[in-house]
Design a protein around this motif. Structure first.
Motif, PDB file in Angstrom:
ATOM      1  N   ALA A 159       2.249  -3.431  -6.050  1.00  0.00           N
ATOM      2  CA  ALA A 159       1.735  -3.727  -6.426  1.00  0.00           C
ATOM      3  C   ALA A 159       2.750  -4.222  -7.798  1.00  0.00           C
ATOM      4  CB  ALA A 159       0.413  -3.095  -6.424  1.00  0.00           C
ATOM      5  N   LEU A 160       3.696  -3.133  -8.425  1.00  0.00           N
ATOM      6  CA  LEU A 160       3.378  -3.767  -9.620  1.00  0.00           C
ATOM      7  C   LEU A 160       4.926  -4.597  -9.819  1.00  0.00           C
ATOM      8  CD1 LEU A 160       3.271  -0.390 -11.665  1.00  0.00           C
ATOM      9  CD2 LEU A 160       1.529  -2.503 -11.284  1.00  0.00           C
ATOM     10  N   LYS A 161       5.608  -4.683  -7.885  1.00  0.00           N
ATOM     11  CA  LYS A 161       7.062  -5.929  -8.605  1.00  0.00           C
ATOM     12  C   LYS A 161       6.687  -6.571  -7.086  1.00  0.00           C
ATOM     13  CE  LYS A 161       9.839  -2.439 -11.025  1.00  0.00           C
ATOM     14  NZ  LYS A 161      10.748  -3.374 -11.729  1.00  0.00           N
ATOM     15  N   LEU A 162       6.314  -6.519  -5.991  1.00  0.00           N
ATOM     16  CA  LEU A 162       6.189  -7.299  -5.436  1.00  0.00           C
ATOM     17  C   LEU A 162       5.156  -8.133  -5.902  1.00  0.00           C
ATOM     18  CD1 LEU A 162       7.704  -5.684  -2.168  1.00  0.00           C
ATOM     19  CD2 LEU A 162       8.712  -7.221  -4.571  1.00  0.00           C
ATOM     20  N   ASN A 163       3.641  -7.773  -6.486  1.00  0.00           N
ATOM     21  CA  ASN A 163       2.528  -8.461  -6.731  1.00  0.00           C
ATOM     22  C   ASN A 163       1.710  -9.400  -5.292  1.00  0.00           C
ATOM     23  OD1 ASN A 163       0.532  -8.967  -8.648  1.00  0.00           O
ATOM     24  ND2 ASN A 163       1.169 -10.703  -9.003  1.00  0.00           N
ATOM     25  N   LEU A 164       1.913  -7.976  -4.307  1.00  0.00           N
ATOM     26  CA  LEU A 164       1.305  -8.266  -3.237  1.00  0.00           C
ATOM     27  C   LEU A 164       0.460  -7.628  -2.367  1.00  0.00           C
ATOM     28  CD1 LEU A 164       4.441  -6.720  -0.721  1.00  0.00           C
ATOM     29  CD2 LEU A 164       4.059  -9.287  -1.494  1.00  0.00           C
ATOM     30  N   VAL A 165      -0.223  -6.523  -3.395  1.00  0.00           N
ATOM     31  CA  VAL A 165      -1.919  -6.339  -2.929  1.00  0.00           C
ATOM     32  C   VAL A 165      -1.970  -5.151  -4.587  1.00  0.00           C
ATOM     33  CG1 VAL A 165      -1.716  -5.754  -0.442  1.00  0.00           C
ATOM     34  CG2 VAL A 165      -0.635  -4.347  -2.613  1.00  0.00           C
ATOM     35  N   SER A 166      -3.247  -4.779  -4.870  1.00  0.00           N
ATOM     36  CA  SER A 166      -3.924  -4.307  -5.976  1.00  0.00           C
ATOM     37  C   SER A 166      -3.592  -3.121  -6.210  1.00  0.00           C
ATOM     38  CB  SER A 166      -5.053  -4.595  -6.439  1.00  0.00           C
ATOM     39  OG  SER A 166      -5.948  -6.142  -6.028  1.00  0.00           O
ATOM     40  N   ALA A 167      -3.063  -2.223  -7.281  1.00  0.00           N
ATOM     41  CA  ALA A 167      -2.058  -1.525  -7.106  1.00  0.00           C
ATOM     42  C   ALA A 167      -3.376   0.362  -7.533  1.00  0.00           C
ATOM     43  CB  ALA A 167      -1.854  -1.187  -9.024  1.00  0.00           C
ATOM     44  N   GLY A 168      -4.776  -0.485  -6.982  1.00  0.00           N
ATOM     45  CA  GLY A 168      -5.772   0.359  -7.373  1.00  0.00           C
ATOM     46  C   GLY A 168      -7.330  -0.030  -7.247  1.00  0.00           C
ATOM     47  N   GLY A 169      -8.107   0.737  -7.682  1.00  0.00           N
ATOM     48  CA  GLY A 169      -9.349   0.678  -8.162  1.00  0.00           C
ATOM     49  C   GLY A 169     -10.533   0.109  -6.311  1.00  0.00           C
ATOM     50  N   PHE A 170     -11.583  -0.071  -7.112  1.00  0.00           N
ATOM     51  CA  PHE A 170     -12.891   0.190  -5.802  1.00  0.00           C
ATOM     52  C   PHE A 170     -13.500  -1.298  -5.361  1.00  0.00           C
ATOM     53  CE2 PHE A 170     -16.608   1.245  -3.178  1.00  0.00           C
ATOM     54  CZ  PHE A 170     -16.466   1.151  -2.370  1.00  0.00           C
ATOM     55  N   ILE A 171     -13.768  -1.545  -4.841  1.00  0.00           N
ATOM     56  CA  ILE A 171     -14.824  -2.683  -4.444  1.00  0.00           C
ATOM     57  C   ILE A 171     -15.201  -2.566  -2.900  1.00  0.00           C
ATOM     58  CG2 ILE A 171     -15.487  -5.061  -3.808  1.00  0.00           C
ATOM     59  CD1 ILE A 171     -13.185  -6.665  -5.092  1.00  0.00           C
ATOM     60  N   GLU A 172     -16.769  -2.473  -3.819  1.00  0.00           N
ATOM     61  CA  GLU A 172     -17.942  -2.316  -2.218  1.00  0.00           C
ATOM     62  C   GLU A 172     -17.377  -3.572  -1.255  1.00  0.00           C
ATOM     63  OE1 GLU A 172     -20.138   0.151  -2.045  1.00  0.00           O
ATOM     64  OE2 GLU A 172     -19.882   1.103  -3.883  1.00  0.00           O
TER      65      GLU A 172
END
Length: 316
Positions: A159-172
């Motif tokens: 998430a932080l280095k490669l920025n491939l996916v979000s670091a966290g959180g939630f979406i319905e």
């Protein structure tokens, strides 16, 4: 087969009753008065005896323990898990809003463990040598590293280095299906590593034991190819111990979500359970543990049924 299933279901019902009783007694033996905690949180000072008595009466805490137990069992029969001490909201509604989020991670991790763990363990047993050593090393590492460490490393790297996916959180899921899946990838893979490693190691051990049976040598001696014997007979006859491990590890997997949900800010049952314990919200704690216990017992009933399907001798 029907008698076998009914017997397992009856045992499951008895286990649920035992779990409900133990949870009720354990939580009511915890030091501290929920009424005093609630009033202290509201006013910030020492509550008056009159206020304490009023809150205890409104919550039913002034009733004898046996009466509280009977009322709670009657509510459970009606699928009523009670009301939260904090705001009076329905415990069933609380759990209903969080349970799908936790089960999304658990089912995803279980799918990964089945799809990756079983073939990986079977491959290690069949190939041996370097392949077996590599798989053994990786699975040992997967079991040894704590899940919260794995989750933290995933956040740092992907998430932080490669920025491939979000670091966290939630979406319905109903709001944004792709956003929900994207945020579920890291926590799902993080909790699946240990589960997959256990399944792979169990599959490897079971396959190696089965390959040493006399009937395997007999099948080879009558002209069946090694690939046919291995894929058609050896792997299938090795799955009963794997199914046992699968059912037992599901319980561990549900417990692992407590830490992962904290790391990834995922609103599931784990975070709700921790918050409720800190607030001494007995009904919510009871409801969560009971629901998780029922899920665990149900999964193991399904595992027992799968035993009977894989090996007809179990039905006897």
């Amino acid at each position: 087969m029907l008698r076998f299933v009914l017997r397992r279901v009856a045992i499951g019902v008895i286990l649920v009753w035992i779990v409900v009783t133990l949870i009720f007694l354990a939580l009511h033996m915890v030091p501290g008065d929920p009424a005093a905690l609630l009033l202290s949180g509201d006013s910030g000072g020492a509550p008056s005896p009159e206020a304490l008595e009023h809150v205890r009466e409104s919550l039913g805490l002034n009733q004898p323990l046996l009466t509280q137990y009977g009322d709670y069992l009657a509510g459970l029969v009606q699928l009523d898990l009670g009301s939260s001490f904090r705001d009076g909201s329905s415990v069933s509604a609380y759990i209903g809003s969080r349970l799908p989020n936790t089960m999304q991670l658990v089912l995803g991790a279980a799918l990964i463990a089945a799809v990756v763990g079983v073939p990986l363990g079977a491959l290690a047993a069949r190939k041996g040598g370097v392949v077996d050593s590599i798989v053994s090393f990786l699975t040992t590492l997967g079991v040894a590293v704590p899940v919260y460490v794995v989750g933290t490393v995933f956040v740092l790297v992907f998430a932080l280095k490669l920025n491939l996916v979000s670091a966290g959180g939630f979406i319905e899921f109903q709001v944004d299906p792709m956003g929900n899946i994207e945020r579920a990838i890291l926590p799902t893979v993080a909790i699946s590593l240990s589960f997959t490693s256990v399944i792979a190691r169990m599959t490897r051990s079971s396959v190696l034991e089965t390959m040493g049976q006399d009937w395997v040598k007999t099948a080879r001696s009558v002209g069946l190819s090694r690939s046919h014997v291995f894929g058609k007979h050896v792997v299938r006859n090795s799955l009963n111990p794997v199914a046992t491990s699968f059912g037992l590890e599901i319980g561990t997997l549900i417990g692992s979500t407590v830490l992962i949900e904290r790391v990834f800010n995922w609103p599931g049952l784990g975070t709700l359970l921790v918050d409720s314990v800190l607030q001494r919200d007995y009904p919510v704690v009871q409801g969560i543990v009971i629901v998780v216990s029922i899920l665990f017992i149900l999964i193991n009933i399904l595992v027992d049924i799968s035993y009977a399907l894989l090996d007809p001798r179990v039905r006897q």
